[in-house]
Design an enzyme around this catalytic site. Structure first.
Site, PDB file in Angstrom:
ATOM      1  N   MET A 234       0.772  -1.596  -0.061  1.00  0.00           N
ATOM      2  CA  MET A 234       0.073   0.121   0.089  1.00  0.00           C
ATOM      3  C   MET A 234       1.131   1.090  -0.119  1.00  0.00           C
ATOM      4  SD  MET A 234      -3.302  -1.938   0.466  1.00  0.00           S
ATOM      5  CE  MET A 234      -1.975  -3.233  -0.359  1.00  0.00           C
ATOM      6  N   CYS A 235       0.773   2.062  -0.679  1.00  0.00           N
ATOM      7  CA  CYS A 235       1.231   3.762  -0.824  1.00  0.00           C
ATOM      8  C   CYS A 235       0.404   4.440  -0.471  1.00  0.00           C
ATOM      9  CB  CYS A 235       2.299   3.408  -2.557  1.00  0.00           C
ATOM     10  SG  CYS A 235       3.087   1.646  -2.388  1.00  0.00           S
ATOM     11  N   ASP A 236       1.340   5.506  -1.223  1.00  0.00           N
ATOM     12  CA  ASP A 236       0.429   6.822  -0.879  1.00  0.00           C
ATOM     13  C   ASP A 236       1.445   7.814  -2.546  1.00  0.00           C
ATOM     14  OD1 ASP A 236      -2.078   7.689   1.270  1.00  0.00           O
ATOM     15  OD2 ASP A 236      -0.014   6.236   2.331  1.00  0.00           O
TER      16      ASP A 236
END
Length: 444
Positions: free
Chosen positions: A1-3
């Protein structure tokens, strides 16, 4: 999961495009910061990506990449022309392809190697996507299959590109925009694959163009919900929108370090679900990722400047300056998936895991020095923006050397700091398992 985040020139304090990403991967999946020079290639050359071989192009750009050690592609990077790209895992009603093809990280690197502008990168990625497709395992310790979205920026333009299989939509964006692990474009896009809407219509997800919404039609409910992508996307967007028109590079860095507010202060061992922008793994099966690298780019038209941690956990890392036209400083051996104190990534990871034993107490041992050093590095880097390459190289090398000297001091200080409040058993068990798997000589 990333931003991944972009602040276009009209929203930044300096009138310069800002790009940033936290890469969230398996805790033991070391990320490698590397520079690859521009190259000429022979006619007929073939290129081995992570899983498949494709035709090579005559010329590839110089690129600065932050990449999982075992993958050909990259989680984020910039090229010599000032194009920056970050990707996000997307989960859809359309099952992700398990058969080997190009993975999102391959497409990201190919976009950087082959494009000179953000719009060109959109074209490169979508052309390759439609020809070769996307598919194959993208997980290190846990098999994971997904589609991809991309945030692509250069000095003048920023584009969001969202894909499911070979279908895609793209939109030029302005102001503040962030992507996480969810589709965001809805019914607002400038470009799209020919069958994007007709495919959704054939599945009964919409009646036609008038009621088509990319996110509503294509999103998967379970994975999209538990990844907390929409919440993180909303959080980063809200924080920066409040300062739109005066957003600085330092404020973007602060967003990458963001943790949820919690009564009594934030602790990484609280909760079995939930995801932060600065991600810390916990007891599974939901919280199994951590932020393993971070990058921020100041995409000035003539003097781009980049800041990378080259380490996990931005909340206890220092962002250090980098330029594309000077060599990378010494970061030790290239990291792999096993503990090696001769690498910057794993030496810092040893500190990170020491801190996890009692985060609120132990992080305070060095938080102020971290902030002071980073502030100095940023100030010096901006002062040297137009300086000759040899001076900027000395500054880059010195910044990394000072950061590594500080890292050694922090390890010694934290090792001698008592634990005031031990972590809960499930959290300790999870991290002790990660440590055993990687050979890290620690126990929570």
């Amino acid at each position: 999961m990333c931003d991944t985040i972009v602040v276009t020139p009209d929203a930044s304090a300096d009138g310069v495009m800002l790009f940033a990403k936290n890469s969230d991967r398996d805790p033991n999946e070391a990320q490698h910061l590397c520079y690859l020079p521009e190259m000429e290639h022979k006619k007929g050359d073939r290129l081995k990506c992570t899983y498949i071989v494709i035709p090579q192009v005559p010329h590839t750009n110089a690129v600065l990449l932050s990449k999982p050690f075992w993958i050909w592609g990259a989680e984020m990077g910039v090229n010599q022309h000032g194009v920056a790209i970050g990707n996000e895992a997307i989960f859809s009603k359309v099952p992700a392809q398990k058969e080997p093809a190009l993975i999102g990280m391959d497409l990201l690197r190919l976009g950087l190697e082959r494009a000179e502008t953000a719009p060109q990168a959109v074209q490169v990625i979508t052309t390759l996507l439609e020809e070769f497709g996307q598919g194959g395992n993208c997980g290190f310790q846990h098999k994971l299959y997904y589609h991809n979205s991309f945030l692509i920026a250069d000095a003048r333009e920023a584009w969001v590109l969202e894909t499911v299989g070979k279908e895609w939509a793209a939109r030029r964006v302005s102001g503040v925009y962030s992507i996480s692990n969810c589709l965001t474009l809805g019914n607002q896009f400038d470009l799209a694959s020919p069958n994007l809407i007709s495919f959704a219509q054939s599945r009964g997800w919409c009646k036609g163009r008038e009621d088509f919404d990319f996110s509503r039609c294509y999103s998967d409910f379970i994975f999209t919900t538990f990844s907390a992508g929409r919440q993180r996307c909303s959080r980063t967007h809200h924080i920066l929108r409040e300062k739109e028109g005066r957003i600085t590079l330092e404020e973007v860095i602060a967003v990458l370090r963001h943790h949820r507010d919690a009564p009594g202060g934030w602790r990484p061992d609280r909760g079995l679900t939930g995801a932060d922008v600065c991600m810390h793994a916990a007891f599974g099966p939901v919280r199994i990722s951590q932020t393993t690298a971070s990058l921020v780019s100041f995409l000035h038209p003539t003097s781009p400047l980049h800041f990378a941690t080259a380490t996990a956990a931005p909340c206890i890392s220092i962002f250090k300056p980098l330029w594309m036209d000077v060599p990378l400083p010494d970061m030790g051996e290239e990291p792999q998936g096993r503990y090696n104190p001769n690498t910057l990534f794993w030496k810092h990871e040893y500190l990170h895991r020491l801190v996890l034993s009692d985060y609120p107490t132990r992080v305070e041992k060095f938080r102020q020095e971290r902030d002071d050093l980073e502030r100095r590095f940023i100030t010096q880097a901006f002062q040297a923006l137009q300086a000759p390459a040899d001076l900027r190289q000395r500054l880059e090398v010195d910044s990394f050397a000072q950061a590594q000297a500080a890292l050694q001091r922090w390890i010694e200080d934290v090792e001698h700091t008592s634990i005031n409040k031990p972590v809960n058993r499930l959290y300790a068990a999870a991290w002790n398992a990660y440590n055993r798997q990687a050979g890290v000589p620690l126990s929570l």
